[in-house]
Enzyme design. Structure first.
Site, short mmCIF file in Angstrom:
data_model
loop_
_atom_site.label_atom_id
_atom_site.label_comp_id
_atom_site.label_asym_id
_atom_site.label_seq_id
_atom_site.Cartn_x
_atom_site.Cartn_y
_atom_site.Cartn_z
N ARG A 1 -17.31 -1.28 -22.85
CA ARG A 1 -16.71 -1.24 -21.51
C ARG A 1 -16.81 0.21 -21.04
NH1 ARG A 1 -13.92 2.61 -22.76
NH2 ARG A 1 -13.03 2.46 -20.69
N GLY A 2 -16.54 0.34 -19.72
CA GLY A 2 -16.73 1.66 -19.11
C GLY A 2 -18.01 1.62 -18.31
N ALA A 3 -17.95 2.00 -17.05
CA ALA A 3 -19.09 1.80 -16.16
C ALA A 3 -20.43 2.28 -16.74
CB ALA A 3 -18.79 2.46 -14.80
N ARG B 1 -20.01 -8.43 -15.35
CA ARG B 1 -18.74 -7.94 -14.75
C ARG B 1 -19.10 -7.40 -13.37
NH1 ARG B 1 -15.30 -3.89 -18.29
NH2 ARG B 1 -13.59 -4.56 -16.92
N ASP C 1 -15.46 3.30 -11.34
CA ASP C 1 -16.35 2.16 -11.58
C ASP C 1 -17.27 1.91 -10.40
OD1 ASP C 1 -13.72 1.66 -13.25
OD2 ASP C 1 -15.40 0.65 -14.25
N ASN D 1 -11.34 2.08 -9.56
CA ASN D 1 -11.13 2.50 -10.94
C ASN D 1 -10.06 1.61 -11.54
OD1 ASN D 1 -11.88 4.39 -13.09
ND2 ASN D 1 -9.78 5.14 -12.92
N LYS D 2 -9.78 1.82 -12.82
CA LYS D 2 -8.81 0.98 -13.51
C LYS D 2 -7.50 0.82 -12.75
CE LYS D 2 -9.52 -0.76 -16.32
NZ LYS D 2 -10.04 -2.14 -16.25
C1 LIG Z 1 -16.51 6.34 -17.32
S1 LIG Z 1 -16.19 4.90 -16.45
C2 LIG Z 1 -14.71 4.42 -17.16
C3 LIG Z 1 -13.96 3.45 -16.31
O1 LIG Z 1 -14.20 2.11 -16.75
C4 LIG Z 1 -12.95 1.57 -17.14
O2 LIG Z 1 -12.82 0.19 -16.89
P1 LIG Z 1 -13.03 -0.87 -18.10
O3 LIG Z 1 -12.33 -0.32 -19.30
O4 LIG Z 1 -12.39 -2.14 -17.56
O5 LIG Z 1 -14.53 -1.00 -18.28
C5 LIG Z 1 -11.95 2.34 -16.31
O6 LIG Z 1 -11.93 1.92 -14.97
C6 LIG Z 1 -12.50 3.72 -16.46
O7 LIG Z 1 -12.05 4.68 -15.56
#
Ligand SMILES: CSC[C@H]1O[C@H](OP(=O)(O)O)[C@H](O)[C@@H]1O
Length: 348
Positions: free
Chosen positions: A47-49, A90, A238, A248-249
């Site tokens: 996960r993480g963009a 996603r 994101d 973002n989150k």
């Molecule tokens: C470096 S992008 C990280 C970004 O992605 C996370 O979402 P997720 O854990 O659901 O993929 C979160 O929004 C972070 O800031």
């Protein structure tokens, strides 16, 4: 210096740190084919963009490998079908579709080559995307330190670290760099309900590298901001619209509003690949809604009664007027965002 690497393509397979199992267990999830990558992105193994963008690119490589022996037209068709499946795993992080489109462009340009050549070319392109991401994060970290004073206390949200990228991180990369530069910074990390990326992942990264930090329940952040305990807030992203509105989150918008009210600088740290040049405002960003069990359970243990309804948006959109600056690999972008972010298109 960090050596946390969220993924590795080796011996024709994609290996991902299984982020669902951290911090208790550091284990790898093996992707033998593109459907494994789709599952890994959906279930947040990766996960993480930026990280899901790179994983998506390797998913297309695995598809090319799977369909290598098909006749040309069928080979191309199956790769495109697989790319659509992986690309839609996603909806919010633009990096996934950005990486998929980049791989499809390479496929189109090389469509007349032998299938085996196409496989090698796609593999090279995925490796380029991976390599560029790490270089990008280091540049973000350098530029980001223009806004991190000596001895700063920094608040961050979710995980925008090495685990959310191919290494080093974006928001957490700026924090890492400040620490290694000897700026004597300290961090407050939001636990980030409901998936707890802050508690499980950011805290893990900070502890690995002995970066002074305190983990806080999300609701503590407002008190720290009000009481002048935070010098700067740095979070990831994101999807960024051309006017600077940033997805973002979930919980990021709330932080940004508190920062605005109490005049604390609020920065987004993100690569240019997170900017969606096709949308003018955050109103156009699709916000992913995730399963109710993420809220009603923790680590599989029920904490809310059966029968309660749940609303679980995974992201929110911070309006551009709440954002002090957007730290990219080409420098810190300031308002007017529409004008300044648009200029980045040709540099990307
Ligand atoms: C470096 S992008 C990280 C970004 O992605 C996370 O979402 P997720 O854990 O659901 O993929 C979160 O929004 C972070 O800031």
């Amino acid at each position: 210096m960090t050596s946390i690497q969220s993924l590795e393509f080796k011996d024709g397979k994609l290996y991902l740190i299984d982020q669902r199992k951290l911090p208790e267990k550091l284990s790898m999830f093996e992707c033998k084919e593109y459907k494994d990558v789709e599952f890994a992105i959906k279930d947040m193994i990766v996960r993480g963009a930026p990280a899901i963008g790179v994983a998506g690119a390797y998913g297309i490589v695995l598809a090319a490998k799977k369909f290598l022996d098909l006749p040309k037209e069928k080979f191309l068709e199956k790769i495109k079908e697989s790319a659509a499946i992986v690309g839609n795993a996603r909806p919010t992080a633009v990096n996934l579709m950005w990486a998929v489109r980049r791989m499809m462009n390479v496929l189109e340009v090389n469509r007349d080559r032998a299938n085996s050549e196409i496989y090698e070319i796609l593999l090279d392109e995925a490796k380029n995307i991976e390599k560029e991401d790490l270089e990008t994060n280091k540049a973000i970290a350098r530029y980001g330190n223009e806004i991190v004073p000596e001895g700063a206390t920094i608040l961050t949200h979710c995980n925008a670290g090495a685990l959310a990228t191919t290494g080093y991180g974006t928001a957490l990369g700026v924090i890492r760099e400040a620490h290694y530069m000897g700026k004597n910074i300290r961090v407050f990390a939001d636990e980030t309900r409901p998936r707890l990326q802050g508690a499980k992942l950011t805290a893990w990264e900070l502890v690995q590298e002995k970066i002074p930090a305190k983990l806080i329940p999300d609701s503590v952040a407002a008190v720290l901001i009000r009481d002048g305990k935070i010098d700067v807030i740095i979070v990831g992203a994101d999807r960024i619209a051309l006017n600077g509105d940033t997805a973002n989150k979930i919980g990021t918008f709330m932080l940004s509003q508190m920062a605005k009210d109490f005049k604390v600088p609020f920065y987004i740290a993100a690569p240019i690949s997170t900017i969606d040049f096709d949308i003018k405002s955050g109103k156009e960003i699709v916000i992913e809604e995730r399963a109710a069990t993420e809220v009603t359970h923790i680590n599989g243990v029920r904490i809310a009664p059966e029968g309660i309804d749940v609303y679980n948006p995974a992201f929110d959109v911070t309006p551009n007027e709440n954002i002090t600056g957007i730290i990219t690999e080409k420098g810190i972008m300031r308002p007017p965002y529409l004008e300044n972010l648009s200029k980045l298109k040709e540099r990307h």
